[in-house]
Design a protein around this motif. Structure first.
Motif, mmCIF file in Angstrom:
data_model
loop_
_atom_site.group_PDB
_atom_site.id
_atom_site.type_symbol
_atom_site.label_atom_id
_atom_site.label_comp_id
_atom_site.label_asym_id
_atom_site.label_seq_id
_atom_site.Cartn_x
_atom_site.Cartn_y
_atom_site.Cartn_z
ATOM 1 N N VAL A 55 66.839 89.606 56.558
ATOM 2 C CA VAL A 55 65.444 89.931 56.905
ATOM 3 C C VAL A 55 65.412 91.222 57.719
ATOM 4 C CG1 VAL A 55 63.440 89.170 58.244
ATOM 5 C CG2 VAL A 55 64.620 87.550 56.740
ATOM 6 N N CYS A 56 66.326 91.342 58.660
ATOM 7 C CA CYS A 56 66.380 92.558 59.483
ATOM 8 C C CYS A 56 66.757 93.776 58.648
ATOM 9 C CB CYS A 56 67.374 92.366 60.626
ATOM 10 S SG CYS A 56 67.397 93.763 61.765
ATOM 11 N N LEU A 57 67.741 93.627 57.780
ATOM 12 C CA LEU A 57 68.140 94.743 56.925
ATOM 13 C C LEU A 57 66.986 95.184 56.035
ATOM 14 C CD1 LEU A 57 71.747 93.593 55.937
ATOM 15 C CD2 LEU A 57 71.108 95.395 57.569
ATOM 16 N N LYS A 58 66.209 94.234 55.535
ATOM 17 C CA LYS A 58 65.034 94.555 54.717
ATOM 18 C C LYS A 58 64.024 95.351 55.548
ATOM 19 C CE LYS A 58 62.345 94.268 51.126
ATOM 20 N NZ LYS A 58 62.567 95.161 50.014
ATOM 21 N N LYS A 59 63.785 94.900 56.774
ATOM 22 C CA LYS A 59 62.857 95.619 57.659
ATOM 23 C C LYS A 59 63.362 97.017 57.975
ATOM 24 C CE LYS A 59 60.891 91.570 59.930
ATOM 25 N NZ LYS A 59 60.791 90.822 61.197
ATOM 26 N N CYS A 60 64.683 97.198 57.946
ATOM 27 C CA CYS A 60 65.284 98.514 58.187
ATOM 28 C C CYS A 60 65.161 99.429 56.979
ATOM 29 C CB CYS A 60 66.763 98.367 58.555
ATOM 30 S SG CYS A 60 67.042 97.638 60.170
ATOM 31 N N LYS B 158 71.801 82.336 60.015
ATOM 32 C CA LYS B 158 72.076 83.594 60.731
ATOM 33 C C LYS B 158 72.184 84.755 59.756
ATOM 34 C CE LYS B 158 74.222 81.502 64.765
ATOM 35 N NZ LYS B 158 75.458 81.264 65.512
ATOM 36 N N ALA C 298 63.553 81.925 59.915
ATOM 37 C CA ALA C 298 63.794 83.350 59.633
ATOM 38 C C ALA C 298 62.504 84.149 59.482
ATOM 39 C CB ALA C 298 64.642 83.491 58.377
ATOM 40 N N LYS D 59 71.176 104.183 57.787
ATOM 41 C CA LYS D 59 69.879 103.499 57.960
ATOM 42 C C LYS D 59 69.300 103.818 59.326
ATOM 43 C CE LYS D 59 69.033 101.828 54.165
ATOM 44 N NZ LYS D 59 68.020 102.513 53.418
ATOM 45 N N GLN D 60 70.165 103.843 60.336
ATOM 46 C CA GLN D 60 69.696 104.139 61.686
ATOM 47 C C GLN D 60 69.098 105.547 61.756
ATOM 48 O OE1 GLN D 60 72.742 104.363 64.761
ATOM 49 N NE2 GLN D 60 71.387 103.243 66.138
ATOM 50 N N LYS E 18 68.752 85.690 58.459
ATOM 51 C CA LYS E 18 68.052 86.495 59.475
ATOM 52 C C LYS E 18 68.546 87.936 59.445
ATOM 53 C CE LYS E 18 66.895 82.822 62.762
ATOM 54 N NZ LYS E 18 67.117 82.321 64.132
ATOM 55 N N ASP E 19 69.848 88.120 59.226
ATOM 56 C CA ASP E 19 70.388 89.475 59.078
ATOM 57 C C ASP E 19 69.755 90.176 57.881
ATOM 58 O OD1 ASP E 19 72.071 89.059 61.253
ATOM 59 O OD2 ASP E 19 73.881 88.810 60.040
#
Length: 141
Positions: free
Chosen positions: A52-57, A46, A11, A88-89, A49-50
């Motif tokens: 991690v992505c949400l944190k980066k967002c 998985k 991750a 967030k987007q 990893k989601d």
């Protein structure tokens, strides 16, 4: 099954971050081995990893907890999850526009410096006062 270190590598996160996520309850139903060490299934990896992505967002831990709670409730909460992601987007698109402005400024400044170094334009600074020649000062004063 994955160990903590394997998940961290998979991750791309630190051991401390993974442990924090687990302790905060963001990784539900984590199993333990015979030595009481956390072990993870493929679906856990998985999900991590989601996270991690949400944190980066830019999603906060509290927002991730809300998102997790909604996910655990099943398909009936998909509209609320979509709404969270849309917000967030939009925030990310605003940040991207701001970053593009910064990149454009740096492009302009680099071109300015290149022109000064090549002799195409004189160096003008907003920080260094321009001294007027003595003749002009006498005419003004």
């Amino acid at each position: 099954m994955y160990t903590m270190m394997q998940v961290c590598k998979e991750a791309d996160m630190t051991y401390q971050a993974l442990k924090f996520y687990c302790n905060e309850g963001l990784v539900p139903n984590v199993k333990r081995d015979q030595n009481n060490r956390r072990v993870f299934e493929e679906r856990d990896v998985k999900w991590i990893k989601d996270l991690v992505c949400l944190k980066k967002c830019g999603m906060s831990i509290q927002e991730m907890k809300v998102y997790l709670d909604l996910c655990l409730q099943g398909p009936s909460t998909i509209p609320q999850r979509k709404e969270m992601l849309v917000k967030k987007q939009e925030e990310l698109q605003e940040k991207m526009a701001e970053l593009q402005e910064c990149v454009s400024y740096i492009d302009w400044k680099q071109e300015f410096y290149d022109d000064v170094l090549s002799g195409k334009r004189p160096y003008i600074s907003n920080l260094i006062p321009v001294e007027e020649p003595a003749e002009q000062m006498e005419q003004v004063g």
